[in-house]
Each structure stands twice: as structure tokens, then as C-alpha cells.
Design a protein around this motif. Sequence first.
Motif, short mmCIF file in Angstrom:
data_model
loop_
_atom_site.label_atom_id
_atom_site.label_comp_id
_atom_site.label_asym_id
_atom_site.label_seq_id
_atom_site.Cartn_x
_atom_site.Cartn_y
_atom_site.Cartn_z
N ILE A 19 0.84 -1.20 0.00
CA ILE A 19 0.00 0.00 0.00
C ILE A 19 0.88 1.25 0.00
CG2 ILE A 19 -1.56 1.35 1.49
CD1 ILE A 19 -3.02 -1.31 2.07
N LYS A 20 1.99 1.21 0.75
CA LYS A 20 2.91 2.35 0.74
C LYS A 20 3.50 2.55 -0.65
CE LYS A 20 4.12 1.72 5.61
NZ LYS A 20 5.12 1.21 6.54
N GLY A 79 -9.14 3.81 2.96
CA GLY A 79 -8.65 4.51 4.15
C GLY A 79 -7.14 4.35 4.27
N LEU A 80 -6.67 3.11 4.09
CA LEU A 80 -5.24 2.84 4.25
C LEU A 80 -4.42 3.54 3.17
CD1 LEU A 80 -5.28 -0.97 5.24
CD2 LEU A 80 -5.06 1.00 6.76
N ALA A 82 -5.23 6.29 1.51
CA ALA A 82 -5.23 7.73 1.81
C ALA A 82 -4.25 8.04 2.94
CB ALA A 82 -6.64 8.20 2.19
N LEU A 83 -4.24 7.20 3.98
CA LEU A 83 -3.30 7.40 5.10
C LEU A 83 -1.84 7.28 4.62
CD1 LEU A 83 -5.18 5.38 7.87
CD2 LEU A 83 -4.72 7.84 7.92
N ALA A 84 -1.58 6.33 3.73
CA ALA A 84 -0.21 6.12 3.24
C ALA A 84 0.25 7.32 2.41
CB ALA A 84 -0.14 4.84 2.41
N GLN A 86 -0.88 10.42 2.83
CA GLN A 86 -0.68 11.49 3.81
C GLN A 86 0.64 11.31 4.57
OE1 GLN A 86 -4.30 10.95 5.97
NE2 GLN A 86 -5.52 12.26 4.60
N ALA A 87 0.97 10.05 4.86
CA ALA A 87 2.22 9.78 5.59
C ALA A 87 3.43 10.18 4.74
CB ALA A 87 2.30 8.30 5.96
N ALA A 92 -4.56 13.85 0.69
CA ALA A 92 -5.37 12.78 0.11
C ALA A 92 -6.70 12.72 0.85
CB ALA A 92 -4.66 11.43 0.26
#
Lengths: 418, 418
Positions: A19-20, A79-80, A82-84, A86-87, A92
Amino acid sequence: MALIVQKYGGTSVGDTERIKNVAKRCIAAQKAGHDVVVVVSAMSGETNRLLKLVSQITDRPNEREQDVVVATGEQVSIGLVALAIQAQKRKAVSFLGHQVRITTDSTFSKARIKSIDAERIVDALKKKNIVVVAGFQGQDEQGNVTTLGRGGSDTTAVALAAALKADACEIYTDVDGVYTTDPNMVPAARKLERISYEEMLELASVGAKVLQIRSVEFAMKYKVPLWVKSSFTDDPGTLVCEEDAAMEDVLVSGIAYDKNEAKIAIRGVPDVPGVAAKIFGALDEQSIVVDLIVQNVSKDGRTDVTFTVGKADLTKAKDVVKKIAKAVKAEGVETDDQVSKVSIVGVGMRNHSGVAAKMFTVLAGAGVNVQMISTSEIKVSCVIHSNYTELAVRSLHTAFGLDKQEAAQESEVVSLKR
Amino acid sequence: MALIVQKYGGTSVGDTERIKNVAKRCIAAQKAGHDVVVVVSAMSGETNRLLKLVSQITDRPNEREQDVVVATGEQVSIGLVALAIQAQKRKAVSFLGHQVRITTDSTFSKARIKSIDAERIVDALKKKNIVVVAGFQGQDEQGNVTTLGRGGSDTTAVALAAALKADACEIYTDVDGVYTTDPNMVPAARKLERISYEEMLELASVGAKVLQIRSVEFAMKYKVPLWVKSSFTDDPGTLVCEEDAAMEDVLVSGIAYDKNEAKIAIRGVPDVPGVAAKIFGALDEQSIVVDLIVQNVSKDGRTDVTFTVGKADLTKAKDVVKKIAKAVKAEGVETDDQVSKVSIVGVGMRNHSGVAAKMFTVLAGAGVNVQMISTSEIKVSCVIHSNYTELAVRSLHTAFGLDKQEAAQESEVVSLKR
């Protein structure tokens, strides 16, 4: 500056490391100056895990409720992802099907998209977000959760690309493009740089599982340029687009096979009007999808009707057909699940005669007996004994000049060295 | 014929067998002639699994996206419960938060319910459905997914009961009611038949984790009769309701403890206006929740300010407080994480004096030193060294007459047999 829709399948988001990696790819596209919309599938294995829970509850699930359960897979992924993103310090935002009004009909578990309201996505893009949308899901007009069937995320991506008038739709998967045939079966299989929508459609429908058929239909209808790429390499992949003159010079673009068919023959059917309607009407009532149908010319007022169905439907189809055969006083029913369908596909066939004849000659030369034949404008399919599948595909691949150039050159080099 | 809202927690829907059992209970209530609305949590372990995926992506998740991920747990549960009810030949339909317009504010991960539109549920009940609603989740006014915080499904259930003007709200959990204190610590703990909303609120806020505090506030505000029951037995459970005369006769209804606190003391604080505001304002800015605060009378223009925070916040709170202490020229900061808070709760205290004094006497008699004291109308809390928690709770439980009658009788029987 272009608007690009990217779609990542289950293996591409199979774990958090992957995902990253997806996040990196989305950001790279944004850094290249594009607006980016990403459609994601459920993490690989997740949909099956959810379906297993359902099967532990009941054998015959209500499809509305099953859709509620399985739609969660894509929700977790967006969700994951978008979080990746943003990280990695980029903006996102994720959207579920209903949040961007992906409206479908109410055919739960295989709903069809009717409309998309792209406004919320356009707003989010204007605010420099990478927009992450759940594939596979929508809602019907009553607000119920619906899903689009296996591979439905491809269709979500293409439909979004059409609604957003995107410049390209990129389907990222675990293969690096569309091949002339299955490279696992034929090592000489060659990756195609380009292929027409129609050819892709025929290849998809005869068992090359790179893209969901409906997504290709959608892309063809709205003229969305569709790229098939690998999410693990930087290979340019295959472009699925409108056909042009160069494509028409190629007689056969690809060879597909389907080992998942079974054959049913009804012998000695009285050749009177309405018999075929009875047979196939009864099968349709049981939701059995019939593929090829062949009816020979009649002899002594009787004829043979032969057709193929999916292997999984064979038992059910046999029961239906036996009743009908008795009713119409046919002589008997025979079935065979040891068959395969091999097909050659190419838009060039339209302007060239003799392609089918060449196919039969090649198969005969290889000692492969043809049991059934069916043709369309850009496709010829033959049903053969399944033991001969590989032999048939390889022989046709060579005969129609599809073998890899590099492979040929390499073997020459090897010869020279001897 | 009544309208009942039932809520089943994570352990009650922990696997598919338990989900079938939940379906049975819902159906039994319907067969008894009631309209039934069921609120369910995520299967036990599921929310933690989802949070772990999030933590593998990032340490500091955006809470909007985290809510998108964790809200899926309840979505899976409602689909499975609806399917299990249908498999037992009763009509059922599931609804997500947004589908029944559970509208919240936009405080992602701990949103508060603002309104519910019960129309769709009422319609579904009229059609003889058991209605299954996802707990813990809602949507804000922009249509974003929100969650209500740990235990939020209790609040969903009570809010639905209020919106539907339900006759009762039954919270099914893995304990069979509310006890006079933690039965794991005190074997003589007795299950209460009834308890007032306010007592329940005080017990919940001091660490008896049977119900989420907000759900009790909601129930009190809208006068929803709240039953706490076990989903594994047929025990009638405990009724949480408005207080009546009989309750006021009881001095202390329950004893709670919280081992999860830490104490911070600021020594020698100049006793000038605005110092306390500076300290607690700075803690609030860092979202650190302060529990008890005690300030002694000043001596020589200086005073000691002592307060407690959650153990998890201790390091962060210490950093904040050290800066402030330096700025206001206090003499020093001391911390202690070896503390517990023990509280006695009862509406009867309102009309009786001497309850606090009796508490201190009992603790002194048991050799327990009281470090901090805080009182409310119906509660007295003492902070003590954590090693003495069990001793304090047991001594108070006996002294305030809460020990099980049966237990006493049993021990008499044992004595007679000797």
C-alpha cells in the motif's frame, strides 16, 4: 497537465508495504503534474475471507446483505491508501461509492453503474488532493449498498475516467500488460503494445482475465484510453484503444483459451419450429449461461443440437436438458466436461478471408480434432478435447506469427554459437 | 406489544456461531410480540485488527481516514446478523449509520450524535423486519464517515431507543448485569437489580466499564429504561432507570476503582490568581484529560496543586507541567504512577451525612493511607497507593453492607456442617 485515473488491484494493495508502494506511485504521477484519482480493490484474500464468514452463516445468502459485508474490503483499502499518501506528506481524501454518488441498479452482487456525480471529486482535486475512491461498490436509488461483481473495480475506474473526462485510465495489476496468449502456457507469448477495444473484449470474453469485460465495454463506449500496467515494474504496459490502420494489418492479435467449459449434445431432436426456444428458454430460467451453440443441418427430420456451458453449471444444465429432451422426444443427451475452447482474435480478420481455414489447417496439422466451431467478425473459436489445449494454442501462436521476436533471435544466436 | 432496542457487543458476535445465537435471541423477542431493532458492534478483535493495519501505515493517522477503516467492523457484523436472522426464516434488513441518518458532529474518532432520522427504521419495522443497525458509526453533515469512540455502540442503541421512543433498551454483554463492585476482585460482589442513571454514571466514570458513559447520559436525558444483560444466559440483568424512594434508602450502591491513574504534584506554587488556569489550560491544549484536582490552603504565599491524569498521559503531562512550574517559579514537580482511585457511589448520600467520614474510618481501620479526596453529591473518591486497592475495595464493600446475602448464608451452612 492531465487528469489520470489509476486503479490498483488486490495484489497491488495486498499488505501495508505494498500500500505504501501504491502511495508512492500515485504521488509520482501527481509530481509529474497530473491530477490523480485512484481506485482500489480490497486487499487480496479479503473478499474471500468475508465470503467465507457469509458461508458459515448460510448457504443461500440474501445478496443485499452479502453486498453490505463484502463492500467493506474496498472501504478498508481506501482509508489505508489515503493514510499512506498522507504519511508521505501529500494531501489525500478517500470516498466510498455512495459518497461520490456511484449510482447503480439494484442487481445486488452484480450491479451496473447508471451514473456518477463527479462534483465532489473535482472539488477535492482542486484542493490538491489525491482522491482515493472505493472500487467495486455503489448504491442503488434507495440508498442500499451494491457491488459490481468480481473485477468490478476495473469498471469503477473506467466509469470514473469517463465521468471525469480523464485523459487516461491506468489499470495496475500483477502482470505487465496484455499478451498474445497466456505466457504461463506459451513461453514465446509476446506483450502487445496496443490492442483495440474490440479485440480486448473478445480476448476477455474467451478467458484472458486481465480486465473485467464490462470495464472494456465502458472504455469503448466512452473512448477512454485504457492502459494495463504492472504495479511492480515501470514497464509501459499495453494500451487498449480505438483501432487504427496499423492494427488492421495484423491478422491475429491474440489467442485465448478457456478450460472451464463443458459440452452438452442433444441427439436426434425433431426438427420442428420452437424446439431450440424450449431448450434455451428453460436453461435461461435456471440462470445457466450458454456459450457456443451449434445446430447441424437436419437429416430425416431430426437434428443434433450441441452447446457449451460453464463446468460448474453442467449438472444443473443436464437435469434441465434431460427433461426437455424427453418432452420433445429427442433420442438422447450426451455430455462431456473434457473440452476446451481455443479462440483466435484480431480486427484484421474483417478484411481478410481464409483466417478460419488457416486455423483449421493448423489444428489438423497438429492432430487436434475440432468438435465445434463458432465465429464472429473478429474471432474464431473451436471446441477441442481439453488434453490438446496447450498443443493447439502453441501451434496457432507460431502459425499466426505471434512468437516473440527476441525469442527467435535468441535461438538464432544460440544456433550460431554451436 | 412493545418496541425494543437490543445491543450486542463484540464478544456476543465474536464468531459466526455466536452470531447465530444473537439471531435466535432477536427472533425470540419478536415472537414474544415485540418490534425489534438490533444494534451490533464489530466482532471482537476486529477493531484492533483494523487499528493495527492503520498503525502499520502511520504513527499519526488522520482521524477521518482512520474512521473510514474502523467503521467497516460494524458493517460486517450487521450483514452477518441480518443473514443469520434470515437463515432462521425471519425477515431482516441491515442499515449503516448514514442509511438511517445518524448525523454526528465532525469530531472524527469520538463524534457526538446530533440527530437520527428514524423513518426508514419505522418503515422496515412495519414490514415485519427485524432491523439491524451498525453501532459506533454515523456521518457528519458533509457526508463523511464518523465513529463515536470505544463503546460507542451503546450510545447508538440508546440514541435509537430515544429517537424511536422505544419501551426499553437492552444492552447485551459478557457480564450478566451491574455489580456492587468488580466481582473478579471481590467474590462477595452482588448483582444489582436496579440502579439509578446517576449512580450508573458515577460508576461508569470511575472505571466500571459495563456501559459507555455517554450512553447513560443519553438514557438519563431521554428517560430510556436501560437493561444490562448477558447474551449467554437468561438472567434478567440490571435495570438502569430513574431513582425512586427505595433507592434512596440505600446509602452506597456500588464501589468502583480505577488503577489507570497517575498523580502529579506541583509543590510550592505561588498563590496568585491565574496560576491554576495556566497549568490546566496548558494540559487541555495537549488534549490531556485531568481527573481529580486538589489544592491545599496556602502557607507563606505558596500552595501545593495535585491532580491525576490517565497513566498513558503521564509522560506528556509531566513535560507540560515542568515548563509551567518553571515559568511560575514553583518549587518542584513530583509524579507517582503507583496510585489507584477508589470511589463509593449512591444516591442515598444526598440525604445522609457522615458517609465520607465512614469511608475514611473504614480505610484508616484497614491501614490504608488516603492521599487525595474528591467528592460529588452522590460519590466520594479517594486516591490511595495502588498496592492497597483490593484491600480498600473489599473493606468498603463489607462495611457498607454490600456483601452477597447468599454468600453469607452459604458460609453459615458450611459452618453448621463442620
